[in-house]
Write an enzyme that holds these catalytic residues in place. Structure first.
Site, PDB file in Angstrom:
ATOM      1  N   TRP A 131      70.079 -57.015  -4.534  1.00  0.00           N
ATOM      2  CA  TRP A 131      69.862 -57.970  -5.635  1.00  0.00           C
ATOM      3  C   TRP A 131      70.333 -59.347  -5.167  1.00  0.00           C
ATOM      4  O   TRP A 131      71.430 -59.457  -4.609  1.00  0.00           O
ATOM      5  CB  TRP A 131      70.656 -57.488  -6.851  1.00  0.00           C
ATOM      6  CG  TRP A 131      70.570 -58.356  -8.066  1.00  0.00           C
ATOM      7  CD1 TRP A 131      69.455 -58.907  -8.605  1.00  0.00           C
ATOM      8  CD2 TRP A 131      71.659 -58.724  -8.914  1.00  0.00           C
ATOM      9  NE1 TRP A 131      69.785 -59.603  -9.748  1.00  0.00           N
ATOM     10  CE2 TRP A 131      71.126 -59.506  -9.951  1.00  0.00           C
ATOM     11  CE3 TRP A 131      73.031 -58.468  -8.896  1.00  0.00           C
ATOM     12  CZ2 TRP A 131      71.915 -60.041 -10.965  1.00  0.00           C
ATOM     13  CZ3 TRP A 131      73.819 -58.990  -9.901  1.00  0.00           C
ATOM     14  CH2 TRP A 131      73.268 -59.772 -10.933  1.00  0.00           C
ATOM     15  N   ASP A 212      77.352 -50.118  -8.070  1.00  0.00           N
ATOM     16  CA  ASP A 212      76.782 -50.952  -9.119  1.00  0.00           C
ATOM     17  C   ASP A 212      75.764 -50.075  -9.845  1.00  0.00           C
ATOM     18  O   ASP A 212      74.795 -49.613  -9.230  1.00  0.00           O
ATOM     19  CB  ASP A 212      76.093 -52.167  -8.463  1.00  0.00           C
ATOM     20  CG  ASP A 212      75.523 -53.133  -9.493  1.00  0.00           C
ATOM     21  OD1 ASP A 212      75.697 -52.871 -10.698  1.00  0.00           O
ATOM     22  OD2 ASP A 212      74.909 -54.141  -9.084  1.00  0.00           O
ATOM     23  N   LYS A 247      70.157 -52.986 -19.645  1.00  0.00           N
ATOM     24  CA  LYS A 247      68.807 -52.406 -19.560  1.00  0.00           C
ATOM     25  C   LYS A 247      68.690 -51.174 -20.453  1.00  0.00           C
ATOM     26  O   LYS A 247      67.739 -51.041 -21.206  1.00  0.00           O
ATOM     27  CB  LYS A 247      68.465 -52.014 -18.122  1.00  0.00           C
ATOM     28  CG  LYS A 247      69.061 -52.890 -17.057  1.00  0.00           C
ATOM     29  CD  LYS A 247      68.341 -54.205 -16.866  1.00  0.00           C
ATOM     30  CE  LYS A 247      69.159 -55.080 -15.934  1.00  0.00           C
ATOM     31  NZ  LYS A 247      68.512 -56.250 -15.468  1.00  0.00           N
TER      32      LYS A 247
END
Ligand code: LMR
Length: 397
Positions: A131, A212, A247
């Site tokens: 990311w 993560d 999310k």
């Protein structure tokens, strides 16, 4: 002498600048495949029904708006850790765990980064690719950022050999950032067997696994997506996990996340807590209220939880359908490029293999927006734009 004249002008954020450029684009056929946020079949943002119901309950309680403690809402953390580890493993691990609420997952990563730099190690390794914000967060936390091979762009698969070899050359004591599921940006995850191969290597090299987990429930299921982290915890790693509710609860702008640290010795927990709490206090003092109230209200209620799980499954199913439909649409075109590798990818993102020049052309010529690395937010696809997107991709390759 003016103070600000000589400031360096930094580039826009490669992901968060996309919705702004997209909004300013007047073309009606434009498509946003940029920022990682779920969209409905009509291309609209989704507020989950379970979330709306929880908000009604919260309003009816007429709660106050006093400050939370530095480490946030204890009940929320309890539910969050159960979701992450599963109830029975959580019970076993509880005396060895510290957890704190954070300002989203990015907030957790930043607090962890500063904690590492100050107390543990200044060396962190990220997957190649990762990311885009990971590098920025950790550099600004004071860490030296290295990388390890992860995604093989020729086979479009996870590069277990490259990653294993790299691990064995990392300085002992380094931090190894891992994404628990639905790897951002590649959509390619190790299998559970591969995670089991990696675990002893990480331990032998004395690295700290730093997970993560931003997409629990978007890959296969809530439990399956947490399996690698649960496995590492069961293998006795001391480790750190950053978690996002953005999310899976669709709470993007509410910034709900947590940071959890698993230590060998319960006696380490108060020391960890003191370090992390001081880092938080010196950053943003204490975390926000509203989002955690929503998550807590849902996870506390069997009815709302059941409804939320169905909504999560529906999001996951629609993403899978769209990924399959994109591959099918790309297959029927005459272009000699095989896109079936996209079917192996999971979660919100697919790594299309498009290069920066091609993504730029898509943006300029077709009004199709994605980051330069060719990452597609699959949830941005729907039956109305799919053909257009497939045709446009073909036109630039
Ligand atoms: C993304 O990768 O698109 C999301 O995680 C949003 C962000 O903050 O970059």
């Amino acid at each position: 002498m003016p103070f600000f004249d000589d400031l360096e002008l930094l580039p826009d954020d490669p992901i968060l600048s996309i919705p702004i450029a997209f909004a300013a684009d007047p073309r009606p056929e434009k498509v946003n495949l940029g920022i990682g946020a779920y969209k409905t079949a009509e291309g609209l943002p989704l507020v989950l029904t379970s979330v709306k119901k929880a908000e009604v309950q919260i309003i009816q309680k007429n709660l106050n708006k006093e400050y939370l403690p530095i480490e946030g809402d204890a009940e929320f953390l309890n539910y969050g850790l159960q979701l992450l580890f599963g109830a029975s493993l959580y019970q076993k691990l509880a005396p060895h765990l510290f957890a704190t609420q954070t300002v989203g997952d990015s907030g957790a990563l930043r607090i962890a980064g500063e904690f590492f730099a100050r107390n543990i190690s200044r060396t962190i390794f990220l997957s190649q690719p990762s990311w885009t914000n990971h590098k920025l967060i950790f550099e600004r936390s004071g860490l030296n950022v290295g990388s390890y091979p992860y995604y093989d762009s020729v086979s479009h698969r996870f590069d277990i050999d490259g990653m294993s070899a790299a691990i064995q050359n990392m300085p002992p004591g380094s931090i190894l950032l891992l994404q628990g599921c639905c790897h951002n940006p590649s959509g390619v995850d190790p299998s559970i067997e591969e995670w089991k191969e990696l675990s002893p290597l990480v331990k032998k090299q004395n690295l700290i696994p730093f997970f993560d987990l931003a997409y629990q429930g978007f890959g296969e299921s809530l439990d399956k997506d947490a399996e690698p982290i649960r496995y590492f915890a069961e293998q006795g790693h001391e480790m750190v996990v950053c978690y996002s509710f953005s999310k899976n609860f669709g709470l993007y702008g509410e910034r709900v996340g947590f940071l959890s640290i698993l230590a060998d010795h319960p006696a380490s927990i108060p020391k960890i807590a003191s370090q992390i709490k001081t880092t938080i206090r010196s950053n943003y003092s204490n975390p926000p209220l509203h989002g955690v109230r929503i998550v807590k209200t849902i996870l506390k209620s069997p009815e709302l939880s059941a409804e939320w799980k169905i909504e999560l499954e529906n999001m996951r199913d629609r993403i899978c359908e769209m990924r399959k439909a994109l591959v099918a649409a790309l297959l029927v075109k005459e272009h000699g490029r095989d896109f079936s590798f996209l079917l192996q990818q999971r979660g919100l993102f697919s790594f299309s293999g498009l290069n920066p020049e091609q993504t730029q052309r898509l943006r300029e010529e077709k009004g199709i927006y994605m980051p330069q690395n060719g990452r597609i937010n699959v949830a941005g696809l729907n039956t109305q734009n799919l053909e257009y997107v497939a045709e446009s991709i073909i036109s630039v390759i």
